[in-house]
Design a protein around this motif. Structure first.
Motif, PDB file in Angstrom:
ATOM      1  N   MET A   1       0.847  -1.194   0.000  1.00  0.00           N
ATOM      2  CA  MET A   1       0.000   0.000   0.000  1.00  0.00           C
ATOM      3  C   MET A   1       0.883   1.245   0.000  1.00  0.00           C
ATOM      4  SD  MET A   1      -2.972   1.176   2.719  1.00  0.00           S
ATOM      5  CE  MET A   1      -4.089  -0.135   2.198  1.00  0.00           C
ATOM      6  N   ILE A   2       0.455   2.248  -0.748  1.00  0.00           N
ATOM      7  CA  ILE A   2       1.167   3.520  -0.805  1.00  0.00           C
ATOM      8  C   ILE A   2       0.480   4.512   0.127  1.00  0.00           C
ATOM      9  CG2 ILE A   2       1.766   5.490  -2.259  1.00  0.00           C
ATOM     10  CD1 ILE A   2       1.981   3.569  -4.608  1.00  0.00           C
ATOM     11  N   GLY A   3       1.274   5.152   0.982  1.00  0.00           N
ATOM     12  CA  GLY A   3       0.745   6.151   1.894  1.00  0.00           C
ATOM     13  C   GLY A   3       1.183   7.550   1.496  1.00  0.00           C
ATOM     14  N   PHE A   4       0.337   8.515   1.799  1.00  0.00           N
ATOM     15  CA  PHE A   4       0.635   9.927   1.551  1.00  0.00           C
ATOM     16  C   PHE A   4       0.535  10.661   2.878  1.00  0.00           C
ATOM     17  CE2 PHE A   4      -0.627   8.221  -2.446  1.00  0.00           C
ATOM     18  CZ  PHE A   4       0.024   8.958  -3.422  1.00  0.00           C
ATOM     19  N   ALA A  87      -0.949   0.062   9.343  1.00  0.00           N
ATOM     20  CA  ALA A  87      -1.715   0.231   8.103  1.00  0.00           C
ATOM     21  C   ALA A  87      -1.135  -0.577   6.943  1.00  0.00           C
ATOM     22  CB  ALA A  87      -1.772   1.712   7.725  1.00  0.00           C
ATOM     23  N   GLY A  88       0.053  -1.150   7.116  1.00  0.00           N
ATOM     24  CA  GLY A  88       0.669  -1.932   6.056  1.00  0.00           C
ATOM     25  C   GLY A  88       1.221  -1.095   4.920  1.00  0.00           C
ATOM     26  N   ILE A  89       1.742   0.086   5.251  1.00  0.00           N
ATOM     27  CA  ILE A  89       2.282   0.973   4.217  1.00  0.00           C
ATOM     28  C   ILE A  89       3.615   0.432   3.709  1.00  0.00           C
ATOM     29  CG2 ILE A  89       3.101   3.308   3.713  1.00  0.00           C
ATOM     30  CD1 ILE A  89       0.052   3.019   4.141  1.00  0.00           C
ATOM     31  N   ARG A  90       3.724   0.310   2.408  1.00  0.00           N
ATOM     32  CA  ARG A  90       4.964  -0.130   1.773  1.00  0.00           C
ATOM     33  C   ARG A  90       5.863   1.057   1.455  1.00  0.00           C
ATOM     34  NH1 ARG A  90       6.637  -0.143  -3.435  1.00  0.00           N
ATOM     35  NH2 ARG A  90       4.605   0.450  -4.234  1.00  0.00           N
ATOM     36  N   THR A  91       5.259   2.078   0.840  1.00  0.00           N
ATOM     37  CA  THR A  91       5.994   3.281   0.453  1.00  0.00           C
ATOM     38  C   THR A  91       5.210   4.495   0.929  1.00  0.00           C
ATOM     39  OG1 THR A  91       7.003   2.272  -1.506  1.00  0.00           O
ATOM     40  CG2 THR A  91       6.818   4.674  -1.498  1.00  0.00           C
ATOM     41  N   LEU A  92       5.937   5.472   1.490  1.00  0.00           N
ATOM     42  CA  LEU A  92       5.312   6.688   2.007  1.00  0.00           C
ATOM     43  C   LEU A  92       5.835   7.896   1.261  1.00  0.00           C
ATOM     44  CD1 LEU A  92       3.524   8.005   4.287  1.00  0.00           C
ATOM     45  CD2 LEU A  92       5.688   8.348   5.532  1.00  0.00           C
ATOM     46  N   LEU A  93       4.898   8.752   0.806  1.00  0.00           N
ATOM     47  CA  LEU A  93       5.274  10.049   0.249  1.00  0.00           C
ATOM     48  C   LEU A  93       5.135  11.107   1.331  1.00  0.00           C
ATOM     49  CD1 LEU A  93       5.915  11.683  -2.472  1.00  0.00           C
ATOM     50  CD2 LEU A  93       3.526  12.412  -2.260  1.00  0.00           C
ATOM     51  N   ASN A  94       6.241  11.755   1.688  1.00  0.00           N
ATOM     52  CA  ASN A  94       6.205  12.907   2.579  1.00  0.00           C
ATOM     53  C   ASN A  94       5.969  14.141   1.716  1.00  0.00           C
ATOM     54  OD1 ASN A  94       7.049  11.357   4.927  1.00  0.00           O
ATOM     55  ND2 ASN A  94       9.069  11.290   3.960  1.00  0.00           N
ATOM     56  N   TYR A 102      12.076   7.306  12.154  1.00  0.00           N
ATOM     57  CA  TYR A 102      12.184   6.000  12.809  1.00  0.00           C
ATOM     58  C   TYR A 102      11.285   4.950  12.179  1.00  0.00           C
ATOM     59  CZ  TYR A 102      14.767   8.693  16.210  1.00  0.00           C
ATOM     60  OH  TYR A 102      15.693   9.518  16.812  1.00  0.00           O
ATOM     61  N   TRP A 103      10.670   5.292  11.061  1.00  0.00           N
ATOM     62  CA  TRP A 103       9.930   4.289  10.287  1.00  0.00           C
ATOM     63  C   TRP A 103      10.897   3.677   9.291  1.00  0.00           C
ATOM     64  CZ3 TRP A 103       7.765   4.502   5.038  1.00  0.00           C
ATOM     65  CH2 TRP A 103       6.937   3.410   4.767  1.00  0.00           C
ATOM     66  N   ARG A 104      10.914   2.360   9.203  1.00  0.00           N
ATOM     67  CA  ARG A 104      11.939   1.700   8.397  1.00  0.00           C
ATOM     68  C   ARG A 104      11.484   1.367   6.993  1.00  0.00           C
ATOM     69  NH1 ARG A 104      15.288   4.101  10.684  1.00  0.00           N
ATOM     70  NH2 ARG A 104      16.563   3.230   9.038  1.00  0.00           N
ATOM     71  N   GLY A 105      10.291   1.784   6.592  1.00  0.00           N
ATOM     72  CA  GLY A 105       9.810   1.479   5.254  1.00  0.00           C
ATOM     73  C   GLY A 105      10.408   2.382   4.187  1.00  0.00           C
ATOM     74  N   ASP A 106       9.965   2.158   2.958  1.00  0.00           N
ATOM     75  CA  ASP A 106      10.415   2.937   1.799  1.00  0.00           C
ATOM     76  C   ASP A 106       9.813   4.341   1.867  1.00  0.00           C
ATOM     77  OD1 ASP A 106      11.608   3.249  -0.849  1.00  0.00           O
ATOM     78  OD2 ASP A 106       9.546   3.169  -1.599  1.00  0.00           O
ATOM     79  N   MET A 107      10.619   5.353   1.558  1.00  0.00           N
ATOM     80  CA  MET A 107      10.166   6.725   1.736  1.00  0.00           C
ATOM     81  C   MET A 107      10.606   7.592   0.567  1.00  0.00           C
ATOM     82  SD  MET A 107      10.200   8.535   5.452  1.00  0.00           S
ATOM     83  CE  MET A 107      11.908   9.044   5.576  1.00  0.00           C
ATOM     84  N   VAL A 108       9.689   8.470   0.115  1.00  0.00           N
ATOM     85  CA  VAL A 108       9.957   9.476  -0.920  1.00  0.00           C
ATOM     86  C   VAL A 108       9.544  10.816  -0.344  1.00  0.00           C
ATOM     87  CG1 VAL A 108       9.364  10.291  -3.236  1.00  0.00           C
ATOM     88  CG2 VAL A 108       9.602   7.825  -2.793  1.00  0.00           C
ATOM     89  N   ASP A 357       4.739   6.916 -10.563  1.00  0.00           N
ATOM     90  CA  ASP A 357       5.829   6.121 -11.148  1.00  0.00           C
ATOM     91  C   ASP A 357       6.993   6.012 -10.172  1.00  0.00           C
ATOM     92  OD1 ASP A 357       4.427   5.667 -13.467  1.00  0.00           O
ATOM     93  OD2 ASP A 357       5.467   7.195 -14.642  1.00  0.00           O
ATOM     94  N   ILE A 358       7.325   7.123  -9.500  1.00  0.00           N
ATOM     95  CA  ILE A 358       8.417   7.110  -8.530  1.00  0.00           C
ATOM     96  C   ILE A 358       8.041   6.255  -7.316  1.00  0.00           C
ATOM     97  CG2 ILE A 358       9.738   8.547  -6.935  1.00  0.00           C
ATOM     98  CD1 ILE A 358       9.476  10.810  -9.057  1.00  0.00           C
ATOM     99  N   LEU A 359       6.817   6.414  -6.845  1.00  0.00           N
ATOM    100  CA  LEU A 359       6.385   5.669  -5.649  1.00  0.00           C
ATOM    101  C   LEU A 359       6.322   4.175  -5.916  1.00  0.00           C
ATOM    102  CD1 LEU A 359       3.536   8.062  -4.436  1.00  0.00           C
ATOM    103  CD2 LEU A 359       5.788   7.754  -3.380  1.00  0.00           C
ATOM    104  N   ARG A 360       5.962   3.772  -7.102  1.00  0.00           N
ATOM    105  CA  ARG A 360       5.795   2.359  -7.418  1.00  0.00           C
ATOM    106  C   ARG A 360       7.086   1.691  -7.875  1.00  0.00           C
ATOM    107  NH1 ARG A 360       1.700   1.734 -11.835  1.00  0.00           N
ATOM    108  NH2 ARG A 360       1.415  -0.381 -11.054  1.00  0.00           N
ATOM    109  N   SER A 361       8.171   2.456  -7.994  1.00  0.00           N
ATOM    110  CA  SER A 361       9.407   1.904  -8.553  1.00  0.00           C
ATOM    111  C   SER A 361      10.291   1.239  -7.512  1.00  0.00           C
ATOM    112  CB  SER A 361      10.208   3.021  -9.245  1.00  0.00           C
ATOM    113  OG  SER A 361      10.622   4.009  -8.311  1.00  0.00           O
ATOM    114  N   ALA A 362       9.837   1.177  -6.271  1.00  0.00           N
ATOM    115  CA  ALA A 362      10.669   0.545  -5.217  1.00  0.00           C
ATOM    116  C   ALA A 362      10.818  -0.937  -5.470  1.00  0.00           C
ATOM    117  CB  ALA A 362      10.019   0.782  -3.864  1.00  0.00           C
TER     118      ALA A 362
END
Length: 362
Positions: A1-4, A87-94, A102-108, A357-362
């Motif tokens: 899941m992608i988070g914003f 929430a099961g976030i895979r990638t987060l857009l800040n 301190y979150w260890r997931g993928d971040m943009v 495209d950037i968020l899904r490229s992890a």
């Protein structure tokens, strides 16, 4: 899941970054049928959900955040990571400068400007400390960094060369400007307009000074500053130049009222010493209004051929530009035509697609 992460949204009115957040997410939701296997969720402060459409609100999770600024920072850094994990976030857009370190997931992370480095004296000390403390580690924790303009991308690469290879430029776009029959046939006024939340780098003093000088010879000259004035900088400039009869302030307007103000303005003026992008440029061009810009930061890049440029330290140069668009119809029409061509280069659909495209490229 992608988070914003839209944790900076205010419940009552939208800043420039707030408008970016809402417009981007609306465009992302519109694009979802093309990516059915990639669910998305936006995290927003409780009370700000109303900024979004019904379709977008079904993808929003409202968080009850503390009100005090320091407590909100602690919430983002300490409580938010657990929420993301649950929430099961895979990638987060800040969406704005900082993220949960301190979150260890993928971040943009999105960087709208580097004003706290380029014009530090024009940034409130507490805001400057916050950004200088948390932005660099957020950037280094991010897999990718989105800059909203080529100018911001260059500033980022020059300031933080170790993350230069992770920077991608994804320009913003203009929100839809509603045009009713009444506005399409609106009578143009002799009022110049600034649209901005006023901070020191927005430079309201040159706007007021230029109109005061112009009014001394041409009584038609007047101005309006639309936007919040949290530090009283615009009010101080008006008082300094004894211009309360010439330049007015209107702090909060609806989108419909803002569209009417754009449509009836002599020109829209962006006199900033520094902008990371400059959305009012595109909004004015989309409204068929001449644009007068300071020749600094990203403004020449964003405005293209659809603006007259002036030195932001020279009120006489701005006075001359205002007089030109009022007295020379050929200049006014040239700016309007060039602005229409320029604004067509930008779209939220493209911004959302490139961001996804950037968020899904992890």
């Amino acid at each position: 899941m992608i988070g914003f992460s839209f944790l900076g949204l205010a419940p009552n009115h939208l800043s420039g970054i707030g408008r970016y957040s809402v417009a981007l997410f609306e465009a992302v939701i519109a694009a979802l049928p093309a990516i059915p296997d990639e669910p998305v969720v936006a995290f927003v402060p409780a009370g700000s959900e109303h900024h979004f459409s019904d379709a977008a609100r079904s993808h929003i999770r409202a968080l009850r955040m503390p009100r005090h600024p320091v407590a909100r920072i602690a919430y983002e850094q300490l409580a938010f990571p657990a929420i993301l994990r649950q929430a099961g976030i895979r990638t987060l857009l800040n969406a704005s400068f900082t993220g949960p370190l301190y979150w260890r997931g993928d971040m943009v992370t999105v960087i709208h400007d580097l004003f706290y480095q380029v014009v530090p004296a024009m940034v409130r000390p507490d805001r400057r400390l916050y950004l200088k403390t948390l932005t660099p580690p957020t950037l280094r924790r991010s897999r990718a960094i989105i800059a909203v303009s080529q100018n911001t991308g260059r500033d980022l690469a020059d300031t933080y060369p170790d993350i230069a290879d992770r920077i991608t430029v994804v320009p913003l776009a203009c929100r839809a400007i509603p045009v009713s029959d009444r506005m399409a046939n609106a009578t143009r006024s002799d009022r110049a307009m600034m649209v901005s939340t006023i901070t020191a780098n927005k430079n309201p003093r040159v706007f007021v000074a230029a109109l005061k000088r112009l009014h001394a010879e041409y009584p038609w000259a007047s101005g309006l500053i639309v936007g919040d004035d949290p530090e009283g900088l615009a009010a101080a400039a008006i008082a300094e130049h004894d211009a309360s009869a010439i330049v007015k302030q209107q702090r909060h307007v609806t989108d419909g009222e803002l569209a009417r103000l754009y449509a009836t303005s002599l020109a829209v003026v962006i006199p900033s010493y520094y902008e990371g992008f400059g959305l009012p440029v595109l909004e004015a061009q989309a409204s068929g209004v001449p644009v007068l810009c300071a020749s600094r930061g990203s403004l020449p890049e964003v405005a293209g051929d659809g603006a007259l440029f002036f030195d932001p330290d020279d009120p006489d140069a701005l006075s001359r530009a205002l007089l030109a668009v009022r007295s020379q119809p050929d200049i006014r029409q040239r700016l309007v035509d060039a602005g229409t061509v320029n604004v067509a280069k930008y779209s939220w659909e493209r911004t959302a697609r490139d961001t996804l495209d950037i968020l899904r490229s992890a």
